[in-house]
Write an enzyme that holds these catalytic residues in place. Structure first.
Site, PDB file in Angstrom:
ATOM      1  N   SER A  79       0.811  -1.222   0.000  1.00 58.86           N
ATOM      2  CA  SER A  79       0.000   0.000   0.000  1.00 58.86           C
ATOM      3  C   SER A  79       0.848   1.279   0.000  1.00 58.86           C
ATOM      4  CB  SER A  79      -0.959  -0.039   1.192  1.00 58.86           C
ATOM      5  OG  SER A  79      -1.876   1.002   1.118  1.00 58.86           O
ATOM      6  N   HIS A  80       0.778   2.026   1.084  1.00 60.08           N
ATOM      7  CA  HIS A  80       1.446   3.332   1.164  1.00 60.08           C
ATOM      8  C   HIS A  80       2.824   3.221   1.802  1.00 60.08           C
ATOM      9  CE1 HIS A  80      -0.919   2.183   4.549  1.00 60.08           C
ATOM     10  NE2 HIS A  80      -0.121   2.894   5.323  1.00 60.08           N
TER      11      HIS A  80
ATOM     12  N   ASP B 129      -2.105   6.640  -3.166  1.00 57.92           N
ATOM     13  CA  ASP B 129      -1.042   5.831  -2.571  1.00 57.92           C
ATOM     14  C   ASP B 129      -0.520   4.794  -3.566  1.00 57.92           C
ATOM     15  OD1 ASP B 129      -3.118   4.000  -2.520  1.00 57.92           O
ATOM     16  OD2 ASP B 129      -2.536   3.145  -0.596  1.00 57.92           O
TER      17      ASP B 129
ATOM     18  N   ASP C  90      -0.848   1.614  -4.177  1.00 54.98           N
ATOM     19  CA  ASP C  90      -1.728   0.674  -4.874  1.00 54.98           C
ATOM     20  C   ASP C  90      -3.043   1.303  -5.315  1.00 54.98           C
ATOM     21  OD1 ASP C  90      -2.462   0.839  -2.159  1.00 54.98           O
ATOM     22  OD2 ASP C  90      -3.508  -1.079  -2.259  1.00 54.98           O
TER      23      ASP C  90
ATOM     24  N   ASP D 225      -5.600   2.780  -3.797  1.00 54.27           N
ATOM     25  CA  ASP D 225      -6.897   2.765  -3.108  1.00 54.27           C
ATOM     26  C   ASP D 225      -7.104   3.989  -2.214  1.00 54.27           C
ATOM     27  OD1 ASP D 225      -5.038   1.883  -1.262  1.00 54.27           O
ATOM     28  OD2 ASP D 225      -6.190   0.135  -0.596  1.00 54.27           O
ATOM     29  N   ARG D 226      -6.016   4.679  -1.846  1.00 49.94           N
ATOM     30  CA  ARG D 226      -6.180   5.883  -1.005  1.00 49.94           C
ATOM     31  C   ARG D 226      -6.135   7.154  -1.835  1.00 49.94           C
ATOM     32  NH1 ARG D 226      -3.007   5.239   4.657  1.00 49.94           N
ATOM     33  NH2 ARG D 226      -3.745   3.143   5.104  1.00 49.94           N
TER      34      ARG D 226
ATOM     35  N   LYS E 292     -11.507   0.238  -1.158  1.00 51.00           N
ATOM     36  CA  LYS E 292     -11.560   1.687  -1.316  1.00 51.00           C
ATOM     37  C   LYS E 292     -10.941   2.024  -2.663  1.00 51.00           C
ATOM     38  CE  LYS E 292      -7.651   1.995   1.814  1.00 51.00           C
ATOM     39  NZ  LYS E 292      -7.643   1.290   3.093  1.00 51.00           N
TER      40      LYS E 292
HETATM   41  C1  G1P Z   1      -4.393   1.467   8.204  1.00 52.82           C
HETATM   42  C2  G1P Z   1      -5.535   2.424   8.358  1.00 52.82           C
HETATM   43  C3  G1P Z   1      -6.835   1.742   8.045  1.00 52.82           C
HETATM   44  C4  G1P Z   1      -6.770   1.119   6.666  1.00 52.82           C
HETATM   45  C5  G1P Z   1      -5.566   0.223   6.559  1.00 52.82           C
HETATM   46  C6  G1P Z   1      -5.379  -0.321   5.154  1.00 52.82           C
HETATM   47  O1  G1P Z   1      -4.536   0.393   9.092  1.00 52.82           O
HETATM   48  O2  G1P Z   1      -5.562   2.978   9.648  1.00 52.82           O
HETATM   49  O3  G1P Z   1      -7.890   2.654   8.139  1.00 52.82           O
HETATM   50  O4  G1P Z   1      -7.929   0.394   6.387  1.00 52.82           O
HETATM   51  O5  G1P Z   1      -4.388   0.943   6.897  1.00 52.82           O
HETATM   52  O6  G1P Z   1      -5.207   0.692   4.216  1.00 52.82           O
HETATM   53  P1  G1P Z   1      -3.764   0.322  10.505  1.00 52.82           P
HETATM   54  O7  G1P Z   1      -2.309   0.483  10.189  1.00 52.82           O
HETATM   55  O8  G1P Z   1      -4.261   1.483  11.296  1.00 52.82           O
HETATM   56  O9  G1P Z   1      -4.150  -0.998  11.069  1.00 52.82           O
HETATM   57 ZN    ZN Z   2      -3.350   1.344  -0.325  1.00 51.08          ZN
END
Ligand code: G1P
Ligand code: ZN
Length: 613
Positions: free
Chosen positions: A169-170, A339, A341, A343-344, A440
């Site tokens: 992801s990010h 981000d 991938d 989704d954000r 998302k």
């Molecule tokens: C984090 C975000 C959460 C999101 C997840 C995946 O998870 O807080 O809202 O769904 O990334 O993108 P966390 O690291 O808080 O468990």
């Molecule tokens: Zn992501």
């Protein structure tokens, strides 16, 4: 079975290769050693179709104890995947093992990733392990590239059994960055806990895995490649355009003519979209630039890079600072970042006006009729994760819509969507989406905002301020303490929970400056899924005060090293004189109280957070 390239032409048959010793990759017709054992009629079929034959090996391995999928799949440093023997292979085998053997011969799996370092290696392993376990068909984005929302879309479109997404992801990428493997189910959404627990259990006892080590696919070539594997049906690898199916879906959701007019008509606005070297670049280029006519220079960092250009591909005010600075010049009316991938999303207005993600979903909810999709489907319900501010609740109340409060993580929304109870949802962590897929969706959120701009013909800031005037404002902030020592973090949470569960805690008053708050509720958030009745406990410590203000503590479930403590503050204000104030100023007393109650700094040795949102 469906396929992105039309129906599959052949089923059944199969060339059995006894006793190993085959040279796998070249087509059957050139591989004498393979053909020697073939019954003549099967050989003939293989010859005419030019299938490639591959052998299955069973490899002895030792189980790992740390392959528990977190909030969003298994995330570890690249070095963990690379240096530990069979680490990735074990986890991939554990995922495939949750698909019933009887189902596999009719199963399609979608595979794609965000382009990060190690993705292509992982995809080749997935191909080899899927083939050896009797999976029938893999659909893979060209060069491995497919955003998380696009994978969700393609799984649904093809009625696939699921998909494997290669992303962290990010989180940063590159040889010293993070890697991740995530499994999504046939709904297109992240695997629910029942399945991720099963994957974890399998991984802890894994003694061997099956693999076709010589099977290699060309990820760059769009089209189908077919292989003969042991006794199975032909194994098909289909490389597809990374964008097309997703673009087609968006055309059915939004009014593309209106968006085109907004982005390239006579009175067009100027937008700046920053893909942050992640996967969304090709999607922006094709959909926003080529199709909706936004000029080429409105999209930046659009070529996916294995290390995201050395940056965190995380669309927030800290890591998307370039975009924030560019927006300050006033040259652009609308800005967004995504981000790794895809989704954000982060939405900005002219001069860098920041739209808090908790507000973003509320604004989309209040203006939902700007999106044609919802005119067709109706609005079934709204949802937010527990730490997300209550801005969406105000909209739900005013518009008399059902509002659900779920634990953190997109998977909890999926059940509600599948049951027809949920249309629009969001998380404070820059996640916004709807029931068009089960993830998302960053680009969807941006087109949703652009649809609202097109309808209302106002700026982002005007829309946001009107919204606060009408619904009041939830001031929100999140403090992240990254890579804290795990033991200290766990102990802090444990002791805080003990303190909060003392019966005298409710009713207690806390003061900071001239503000005093009285505790009304204190608990560790638990959620009972209204669809299947499953209970998820320990989802975050909540202190809710009598005025509705909330302090929340959670440990992240997505980190790859140490622990990340998240502190969330949410406080509602409807005094028109106060709604334009700086959230950090408005929330300072609650932050102060949160730090005092938890002793967060003392307990972790930190003097401040790593990131403030
Ligand atoms: C984090 C975000 C959460 C999101 C997840 C995946 O998870 O807080 O809202 O769904 O990334 O993108 P966390 O690291 O808080 O468990
Ligand atoms: Zn992501």
């Amino acid at each position: 079975m469906e396929s992105l390239h039309g129906p599959l032409k052949r089923e059944g048959g199969g060339v059995r290769e006894e006793g190993g010793g085959a040279v796998a990759s070249p087509p059957c017709r050139t591989t004498l050693r393979i053909t020697q054992g073939c019954p003549p009629q099967v050989l003939c079929l293989s010859l005419s179709l030019g299938f490639k034959m591959v052998k299955v090996s069973t490899v002895q391995t030792k189980p790992y104890t740390d392959q528990k999928p977190g909030t969003s799949g298994l995330r570890k440093r690249v070095t963990v995947f690379q240096q530990n023997q069979h680490y990735a292979e074990n986890f991939i085998q554990s995922i495939i093992s949750v698909i019933e053997p009887a189902e596999r011969q009719a199963a399609t799996l979608v595979v794609g990733g965000d382009g990060r370092f190690f993705m292509k290696d992982a995809i080749q392993l997935i191909v080899q392990i899927a083939a050896a376990n009797g999976i029938n068909h893999l659909v893979i984005g060209q060069n491995g590239i497919m955003s998380t929302p696009a994978v969700s879309c393609v799984i649904r479109k093809l009625k696939a059994v699921g998909g494997i997404i290669l992303t962290a992801s990010h989180n940063p990428g590159g040889p010293n960055g993070d890697f991740g493997i995530k499994y999504n189910i046939s709904s297109g959404g992240p695997a629910p806990e029942g399945i991720t627990n099963k994957i974890f259990e399998i991984s802890k006892g894994l003694q061997e895995y099956h693999i076709c080590p010589e099977l290699k696919v060309d990820l760059s070539k769009i089209g189908k490649q077919t292989f003969e594997v042991d006794t199975f049906k032909p194994f098909i690898v289909e490389i597809v355009d990374s964008v097309e199916a997703y673009a087609e879906m968006l055309r059915g959701i939004f009014d593309f003519a209106a968006l085109k007019d907004l982005l390239s008509g006579a009175n067009h606005i100027n937008v700046r979209l920053d893909a942050m070297h992640g996967v969304v670049g090709p999607y922006i280029k094709k959909i926003v630039c080529e199709e909706l006519g936004s000029p080429a220079n409105s999209a930046v960092n659009c070529v996916p890079q294995e290390d995201f250009g050395g940056h965190h591909p995380d669309p927030n005010l800290t890591y998307a600072a370039d975009l924030v600075n560019t927006m300050k010049s006033g040259e652009y009316d609308f800005g967004a970042a995504f981000d790794g991938d895809g989704d954000r999303n982060m939405v900005l207005g002219k001069h860098g006006f920041f739209v808090n993600p908790s507000d973003s979903v509320a604004v989309i909810g209040a203006n939902i009729t700007s999106i044609p999709y919802f005119k067709k489907t109706g609005v079934k319900g709204l949802a937010r994760s527990m730490p997300t501010s209550g801005a969406l609740d105000n909209v739900a109340k005013a518009l008399q819509m059902q509002l659900y409060e779920t634990p953190t993580g997109w998977k909890f929304f999926g059940n509600l969507m599948d049951a027809g109870k949920l249309s629009l949802c969001g998380e404070e962590s820059f996640g916004t989406g709807s029931d068009h897929i089960r993830e998302k969706d960053g680009l969807w959120a941006v087109l949703a905002w652009l649809s609202i701009l097109a309808t209302r013909k106002q700026s982002v800031e005007e829309i946001m301020k009107d919204h606060w005037q009408k619904f009041g404002r939830n001031f929100f902030t999140r403090y992240d303490y990254e890579e804290v020592d795990s033991d200290s973090a766990n102990k802090m949470i444990k002791d805080l929970e003990a303190q909060m569960s003392d019966p005298s805690f409710v009713g207690k008053q806390f003061s900071s400056g001239d503000k005093t708050y009285k505790v009304a509720v204190s608990d560790n958030f638990a959620y009972t899924d209204p669809v299947d009745g499953s209970v998820s406990k320990n989802q975050g410590l909540r202190i809710i005060f009598s005025d509705g203000s909330r302090i929340i503590f959670r440990l992240s479930g997505t980190g790859s090293a140490g622990a990340t403590i998240r502190l969330y503050i949410d406080s509602y204000e409807n005094d028109a004189q106060k709604i334009y104030q700086d959230p950090q100023v408005m929330l300072a007393p609650l932050v102060d109280i949160a730090l005092k109650v938890s002793q967060l700094h003392e307990r972790t040795g930190r003097t401040g957070p790593t990131v403030i949102t």
